[in-house]
Design a protein around this motif. Sequence first.
Motif, PDB file in Angstrom:
ATOM      1  N   GLU A 124      42.860  39.572  32.298  1.00 16.00           N
ATOM      2  CA  GLU A 124      42.500  38.351  31.573  1.00 16.00           C
ATOM      3  C   GLU A 124      41.169  37.803  32.072  1.00 16.00           C
ATOM      4  N   LEU A 125      41.003  37.772  33.386  1.00 12.09           N
ATOM      5  CA  LEU A 125      39.790  37.212  33.979  1.00 12.09           C
ATOM      6  C   LEU A 125      38.577  38.114  33.778  1.00 12.09           C
ATOM      7  N   ASN A 126      38.725  39.395  34.075  1.00 11.26           N
ATOM      8  CA  ASN A 126      37.579  40.302  34.088  1.00 11.26           C
ATOM      9  C   ASN A 126      37.231  40.897  32.737  1.00 11.26           C
ATOM     10  N   THR A 127      38.215  40.980  31.844  1.00  9.59           N
ATOM     11  CA  THR A 127      37.997  41.720  30.597  1.00  9.59           C
ATOM     12  C   THR A 127      38.248  40.877  29.353  1.00  9.59           C
ATOM     13  N   MET A 128      39.466  40.369  29.210  1.00  8.80           N
ATOM     14  CA  MET A 128      39.851  39.722  27.958  1.00  8.80           C
ATOM     15  C   MET A 128      39.062  38.438  27.699  1.00  8.80           C
ATOM     16  N   SER A 129      38.761  37.671  28.755  1.00  7.56           N
ATOM     17  CA  SER A 129      37.996  36.443  28.554  1.00  7.56           C
ATOM     18  C   SER A 129      36.597  36.756  28.038  1.00  7.56           C
ATOM     19  N   ALA A 130      35.972  37.799  28.598  1.00  6.72           N
ATOM     20  CA  ALA A 130      34.628  38.180  28.159  1.00  6.72           C
ATOM     21  C   ALA A 130      34.641  38.664  26.713  1.00  6.72           C
ATOM     22  N   ILE A 131      35.661  39.436  26.355  1.00 11.78           N
ATOM     23  CA  ILE A 131      35.772  39.904  24.969  1.00 11.78           C
ATOM     24  C   ILE A 131      35.948  38.721  24.023  1.00 11.78           C
TER      25      ILE A 131
END
Length: 309
Positions: free
Chosen positions: A202-209
């Motif tokens: 969630e922090l490293n990937t999904m939030s950026a997407i």
Amino acid sequence: FPTRVAREMRRGTALTLALDVAPYALVAVAVFTAAFGAPVLTRLCAVVLATYAGNAVFGECDLASWALGDAPRSAYRGKTVWITGASQGLGEELALHLGSMGAKLILSSRREETLRRVCEAATAAGAEDARALTLDARAGSAAMREKGAAALALAKEMAGSGDGADGTDADVGVDYLFHVAGGSQHAAAEDTADEVDRDMFELNTMSAIALTKALLPSMLARRKGTIVAIGSMAVKCPAPGQATYAATKAALSAFCHSLRGEVADRGVSVTVAHPGPIATGLGGQTRVIFGATLAKSTCDTAADAAAAA
């Protein structure tokens, strides 16, 4: 295809590619000339290859960056730049550096007080404007969409334009989005709890997407914009104890590389940078490192959330 190649050459991509490929070409030339008796050319290739190797071991940048040179001091004048994870480490340094180039900054992290300190420092460094926008990157995609709308509203406010709320005005919006927010890992895969895996993604990937998708319609409508994701050398050289972390950064990198192909001819650029270790947290802040469980992680525990509130 030829049109696209010409466009990429103008943007320096061809030079970067040529310099990246050059060492392999030189090795081939050196082997060929050695086999057919051309010692002078072989020695010349060896000297150039030694230069590449020395730069790789001792240099502070790659030869492509050196050849392209530094950006002019006014490169970001009048540009609106949104940086997540801006309260410390790389995010803070980016804010100060781009601020010194005259950027208008939107800085995000969880703690508003820390953000305001960075905003003041960036303004003192030369930023045209600097605003704090608190953001919890693990709050989910709906919250990221709301923050995206808030960032576009701030961009309009900083530009002196309050007309419209959809962020698609011809000349107003976020010009650069830097995805810096993230956390590292120090735990064996077999010991890592499922909740840690989910939180790290969630922090490293999904939030950026989610943030990218929130701003993309505005950038495409304006036919300009740059998205920069901070990956990691863990994508290229995964280390023990960072299995999930490496996976999150690899997923973000793959998303960005695919997106680059989708928007390359629509005025939007997408870049992924893979830095090595960065000394974050030396200023007294808590560096986000996930352990085997959330209780063993230096991230958002219940106490952290209460402190941030």
